[in-house]
Design a protein around this motif. Structure first.
Motif, PDB file in Angstrom:
ATOM      1  N   TYR A 111       0.806  -1.216   0.000  1.00 27.38           N
ATOM      2  CA  TYR A 111       0.000   0.000   0.000  1.00 27.38           C
ATOM      3  C   TYR A 111       0.844   1.273   0.000  1.00 27.38           C
ATOM      4  N   THR A 112       0.335   2.272  -0.709  1.00 27.89           N
ATOM      5  CA  THR A 112       0.748   3.663  -0.515  1.00 27.89           C
ATOM      6  C   THR A 112      -0.260   4.296   0.431  1.00 27.89           C
ATOM      7  N   PHE A 113       0.043   5.489   0.927  1.00 26.71           N
ATOM      8  CA  PHE A 113      -0.915   6.158   1.809  1.00 26.71           C
ATOM      9  C   PHE A 113      -2.118   6.668   1.021  1.00 26.71           C
ATOM     10  N   ALA A 114      -1.927   6.971  -0.251  1.00 30.33           N
ATOM     11  CA  ALA A 114      -3.064   7.374  -1.085  1.00 30.33           C
ATOM     12  C   ALA A 114      -4.014   6.195  -1.284  1.00 30.33           C
TER      13      ALA A 114
ATOM     14  N   ASP B 112       7.716  14.117   3.486  1.00 34.86           N
ATOM     15  CA  ASP B 112       8.569  14.826   4.455  1.00 34.86           C
ATOM     16  C   ASP B 112       7.750  15.760   5.355  1.00 34.86           C
ATOM     17  N   ARG B 113       6.414  15.722   5.251  1.00 39.74           N
ATOM     18  CA  ARG B 113       5.565  16.563   6.088  1.00 39.74           C
ATOM     19  C   ARG B 113       5.548  16.010   7.515  1.00 39.74           C
ATOM     20  N   LYS B 114       6.420  16.543   8.348  1.00 39.83           N
ATOM     21  CA  LYS B 114       6.542  16.076   9.731  1.00 39.83           C
ATOM     22  C   LYS B 114       5.246  16.282  10.500  1.00 39.83           C
ATOM     23  N   ASP B 115       4.532  17.379  10.202  1.00 37.71           N
ATOM     24  CA  ASP B 115       3.297  17.665  10.927  1.00 37.71           C
ATOM     25  C   ASP B 115       2.242  16.593  10.671  1.00 37.71           C
TER      26      ASP B 115
ATOM     27  N   VAL C  64      -3.616  11.263   2.164  1.00 33.51           N
ATOM     28  CA  VAL C  64      -3.321  11.562   0.759  1.00 33.51           C
ATOM     29  C   VAL C  64      -2.244  12.646   0.657  1.00 33.51           C
ATOM     30  N   ALA C  65      -2.325  13.651   1.511  1.00 30.73           N
ATOM     31  CA  ALA C  65      -1.319  14.712   1.513  1.00 30.73           C
ATOM     32  C   ALA C  65       0.051  14.173   1.915  1.00 30.73           C
ATOM     33  N   LEU C  66       0.079  13.254   2.881  1.00 29.63           N
ATOM     34  CA  LEU C  66       1.349  12.660   3.311  1.00 29.63           C
ATOM     35  C   LEU C  66       1.940  11.807   2.203  1.00 29.63           C
TER      36      LEU C  66
ATOM     37  N   ALA D  44     -11.151  14.450   6.969  1.00 35.25           N
ATOM     38  CA  ALA D  44      -9.906  15.082   7.415  1.00 35.25           C
ATOM     39  C   ALA D  44      -8.784  14.056   7.523  1.00 35.25           C
ATOM     40  N   TYR D  45      -9.099  12.881   8.062  1.00 28.99           N
ATOM     41  CA  TYR D  45      -8.099  11.820   8.216  1.00 28.99           C
ATOM     42  C   TYR D  45      -7.602  11.356   6.844  1.00 28.99           C
ATOM     43  N   VAL D  46      -8.538  11.105   5.929  1.00 36.00           N
ATOM     44  CA  VAL D  46      -8.178  10.644   4.589  1.00 36.00           C
ATOM     45  C   VAL D  46      -7.373  11.719   3.859  1.00 36.00           C
ATOM     46  N   ALA D  47      -7.769  12.982   4.009  1.00 36.88           N
ATOM     47  CA  ALA D  47      -7.039  14.078   3.360  1.00 36.88           C
ATOM     48  C   ALA D  47      -5.595  14.147   3.855  1.00 36.88           C
TER      49      ALA D  47
END
Length: 292
Positions: A207-210, A250-253, A243-245, A237-240
């Protein structure tokens, strides 16, 4: 050198895989085939990956082929449940037995592990501890797993993408437990049956996170009903974030908010078991058969 030839068995019947493709962009088998092609390219191997549909009525292997023409077989995840003994499920158990009989390197994620276990004499049941969804936490290698080539490169404890409500409740004869965690006793195993050797995991190294986000979007009503989420807004919000990650690993947040460990973000580490299967099972078997 002739191309490496792999076969991916789709775990879902038509309606399920079409629903999956509508939310994730591809059927599980097409996604799995693309990942295997990518991994083979990373190993500098020419590869051809075919897909078959053992859950479909009257299904056959790709035209003109038989199992002996392949160097390895992998089974995807599925929305089916083996304990329900559905016709589509039992057909896949028979397919798995044929793969064992052919002596081919054999791999499975989630449903694939369950099918291979049942085909070798094991048993699958609904997990009494409930669903494991999103990321499986604190998977721990057993004493056998620490030395097992399937997990070469893994730390003793790790996380991995996962989504399942069933588990291998009884290991088959010839089965070796290689990983476990608090929620699911069988997180990975090797199964020796007949002429074949199967390596499989209850999680999803492919799996990818997307891809995970697309699946969880579809599972939103179930996740709310089972208490994982409180609302559709929370799910979106969780799914978004997932997908963003995927787009910006490298999005630490985002990683912090989702509780995603750095090792899970690294696709090479995340796909450890698949890479090891290709390198340490498929290629040696291919060479031994004089086909490299």
């Amino acid at each position: 050198m002739r191309p490496l030839r792999l076969l991916v068995a789709e775990g879902n019947p038509p309606a399920m895989r079409e629903r999956h493709a509508a939310s994730s962009g591809a059927t599980p088998s097409d996604f799995y085939a693309a990942v295997l092609s990518e991994l083979a390219a990373g190993l500098e191997l020419p590869v051809r990956v075919d897909v078959c549909f053992p859950a479909d009525e009257g299904a056959n292997l790709p035209s003109g082929e038989d199992l002996d023409g392949y160097d390895g077989v992998a089974i995807t995840g599925s929305g089916l449940n083996l304990w329900k003994a559905e016709t589509e499920s039992l057909a896949q158990v028979e397919f798995a037995r044929a793969v064992y009989d052919a002596g081919l390197p054999f791999f499975g994620s989630c449903w694939g592990l369950q099918v291979a276990a049942v085909a070798a004499g094991g048993e699958v049941k609904l997990n009494p501890q409930g669903r494991e969804i999103g990321v499986a936490r604190s998977i721990r290698l057993t004493a056998a797993g620490l030395d097992h080539p399937m997990h070469r490169g893994r730390t003793e404890t790790f996380d991995a993408p996962a989504i399942h409500s069933d588990e291998v409740a009884v290991m088959p004869p010839g089965g070796t437990l290689t990983a476990t965690n608090e929620l699911c006793a069988v997180q990975a195993a090797e199964i020796r049956h007949g002429k074949g050797v199967f390596w499989g995991v209850q999680f999803h190294p492919e799996y990818t996170f997307a891809e995970l986000g697309g699946i969880l979007a579809r599972y939103t009503p179930i996740m709310i009903a089972e208490g994982f989420l409180r609302s559709e807004e929370e799910s979106r919000a969780y799914v978004a974030d997932l997908v963003a990650l995927d787009a910006e690993p490298d999005r630490k947040d985002l990683a912090w908010r989702l509780g995603i460990a750095p090792s899970v973000l690294d696709p090479k580490i995340r796909r450890t078991e698949l890479i090891n299967w290709l390198k340490l099972q498929v290629l040696p078997a291919m060479s031994a058969r004089g086909r490299a």
